[in-house]
Enzyme design. Structure first.
Site, short mmCIF file in Angstrom:
data_model
loop_
_atom_site.label_atom_id
_atom_site.label_comp_id
_atom_site.label_asym_id
_atom_site.label_seq_id
_atom_site.Cartn_x
_atom_site.Cartn_y
_atom_site.Cartn_z
N GLU A 73 0.84 -1.21 0.00
CA GLU A 73 0.00 0.00 0.00
C GLU A 73 0.87 1.24 0.00
OE1 GLU A 73 -0.53 -2.61 1.76
OE2 GLU A 73 -2.51 -3.25 1.09
N HIS A 142 -9.47 -5.64 11.00
CA HIS A 142 -10.11 -5.41 9.70
C HIS A 142 -11.45 -4.72 9.83
CE1 HIS A 142 -7.15 -8.58 8.87
NE2 HIS A 142 -7.11 -8.11 7.65
#
Lengths: 343, 235
Positions: A73, A142
């Site tokens: 990322e 998450h």
């Protein structure tokens, strides 16, 4: 990609369109409209997107417009920001916003601050998008909501759609905006169908960033929310209506810049305020709304303190029974309304 | 003061090497990359007796039993996920040898990190300071090796001289992204020397090869306080 098949109510052009298909249409239209627009992220191309949001787009537009990246990322976000600075218009997908933490220096320091630091000479017309907040059973690492984190930063615009119309309209507006925009979607909403008018399905339909929408009119209490909890607020409003309590439900649509004027006008009318969000309570979206109401003209119209309904102040548990109780439920909203109305 | 002769070695602090007088680029060797260490052939016969770990029969049976147990557990949990009873499950089909072979080579007091490359290095550093006969093993896939964390982990492990074994499972795909889109070098093993790591590539489907490599890497990581990188090829 083409139009996704939709159930038709033939009379007035209204269709049932899922949020997923609305996003897909929005991406397709903007890729077609402006050749500088491109999509990058993990699994966005050949896999049609981890959540199938970009279904068919790689097939239609090819390697130059839809790009699968390695798992970094920090890497692909930095590259996207650089591409934006050099004149392209990237849409940078995070598989979930939890992974954006790997890239946060790029989002904040490279993207958000550059226009200001360059005295306006370098624009970063980038959209960061992906699922945000709680899903189902994906546990602590998450499930975090990033509305407050990104909403805190000058230089970013932050949007949070609820319905299909919100999703498509805000996505198109975000791509056309010359500023860095963070678009916080919700995985559990992707498969949910909403009515979309013919106008909303047109190629030029855009939802303006920075404007809230009143989803339901009411006179007794103002419910302000964003993303999936907007649906819960409407459900709570339906239950409360049977008891004679009429809720006004406001869908913020944009976190930053927040449309506090719409909230103020509503509070002036109803005299009561309940904020509802999925994120944690401390330093959250509800906290900001309460602070601004206090600072503004609507304060004198409050008949009771505002109440916040939020996610529980714990990392999201894995066990289903615990997880269900860490997310604001319809009953929690009803409880908060009755508390502020003292009934 | 004596001046160095014309045949002198470069005096750069950044690298220790000879001079070169011909312009030549080092080619990344992806056609014939780092060889794959194996003990058994495809039919399961031990190729070279000196490489046979000569494990007692009960231990070999235990390895087999554990791999079969893992495979069975995978089937049950995968079906649970498809039935909506659990939220998320990733199977180990085909890769059982990598887990079981490497785990069998560890001591009971060693630390296992299923991810978290740099955190594993931090733990290894703490263990080194405590001077116990313990190692850290950190597992990750070839896709996760693309994260900046892996770079930091490798670099810190080498500079801090940590007793850590980095175990990379290379199964050719990260969700659907093939290795050709994940990297262009010779896999993960080839990155190790760049960081100063002792590195090896093994056949991940050969449980004895995995065992041997992990056993030796662990022994030396602790004895010499240096990190090791094992890339287990599998599918």
């Amino acid at each position: 990609a083409g139009r996704a098949p939709a159930l038709h109510c033939p009379a007035d052009g209204v269709s049932q369109v899922t949020v997923r298909d609305a996003l897909n249409q929005g991406l397709d239209e903007e890729l077609e409209r402006d050749e500088r627009v491109f999509l990058l992220g993990e699994e966005v191309a050949q896999y049609d997107g981890a959540y199938k949001i970009s279904r068919g787009l790689w097939k239609k537009y090819g390697d130059k417009r839809v790009i699968d990246t390695p798992i970094s990322e920090m890497g692909f976000t930095g590259i996207a920001v650089g591409a934006a600075m050099a004149g392209l218009r990237p849409v940078c997908e995070f598989m979930t916003f939890n992974f954006s933490m790997q890239a946060i220096d790029q989002v904040i320091n490279s993207a958000a601050k550059t226009c200001y630091m360059s005295a306006g000479s370098i624009a970063v017309p980038i959209v960061f998008r992906g699922p945000n907040g709680a899903s189902a059973g994906v546990a602590a690492q998450h499930s975090q909501c990033f509305a407050a984190w990104y909403g805190h930063c000058p230089g970013l615009k932050v949007v949070s759609p609820w319905s299909s119309e919100d999703a498509k309209g805000l996505l198109k507006a975000s791509i056309r905006d010359d500023n860095p925009v963070v678009m916080l979607e919700n995985e559990l909403l992707y498969g949910v169908p909403f009515e979309m008018s013919e106008q909303a399905q047109s190629k030029d339909f855009v939802v303006p960033i920075g404007k809230a929408k009143i989803e339901r009119q009411g006179s007794h209490v103002t419910l302000v929310s964003h993303s999936r909890p907007v649906g819960h607020c409407l459900e709570a409003a339906a239950v409360l209506a049977k008891e004679g309590v009429e809720c006004e439900v406001i869908n913020l649509r944009t976190i930053r810049p927040m449309d506090i004027e719409t909230v103020e006008a509503s509070v002036v009318k109803t005299n009561h305020l309940v904020t509802v969000e999925g994120g944690w309570p401390q330093f959250g979206v509800g906290a900001e709304i309460c602070a601004r109401i206090m600072e503004g003209s609507a304060f004198n119209y409050l008949d009771a303190p505002a109440v916040r309904v939020t996610g529980a102040d714990v990392p999201m548990p894995y066990a289903k029974i615990l997880e269900d109780n860490c997310i604001p439920q319809v009953k929690d909203i009803i409880f908060a309304v009755k508390k502020t109305l003292n009934i | 003061q004596e001046f160095p002769s014309p045949e002198e070695k470069p005096q750069f602090p950044g690298a220790s090497a000879e001079f070169a007088e011909r312009l030549e680029f080092i080619q990344p060797n992806v056609i014939s990359g780092i060889p794959v260490y194996r003990v058994m052939d495809r039919q399961g016969h031990i190729l070279s007796p000196s490489e046979d770990p000569q494990l007692p029969k009960e231990q070999v049976v235990k390895l087999y039993r554990t791999m079969t147990l893992l495979n069975t557990m995978d089937r049950i949990l995968y079906e649970s996920q498809r039935q909506g009873r659990i939220s998320f499950y990733m199977t180990n089909y085909g890769e059982e040898g990598t887990h079981v072979g490497s785990a069998a080579a560890l001591d009971d007091t060693d630390l296992v990190f299923g991810q978290y490359r740099e955190a594993a290095v931090g733990a290894a550093y703490a263990i080194k300071r405590a001077d116990a006969n313990r190692a850290v093993i950190c597992y990750f896939g070839e896709g996760a090796a693309s994260e900046g964390d892996a770079h930091a982990g490798f670099n810190f492990a080498a500079t801090l001289e940590c007793p850590i074994v980095f175990f990379c499972r290379n199964n050719g795909y990260a969700i659907s992204t093939p290795t050709s889109e994940q990297y262009r070098g010779d896999g993960i093993a080839a990155r190790g020397p760049g960081y100063g790591l002792m590195s090896i590539r093994v056949d991940g489907n050969d449980v004895f090869a995995v065992y041997n490599a992990t056993k030796e890497a662990r022994r030396r990581a602790v004895a010499e306080n240096q990190p090791f990188l094992i890339e287990a090829m599998t599918y």
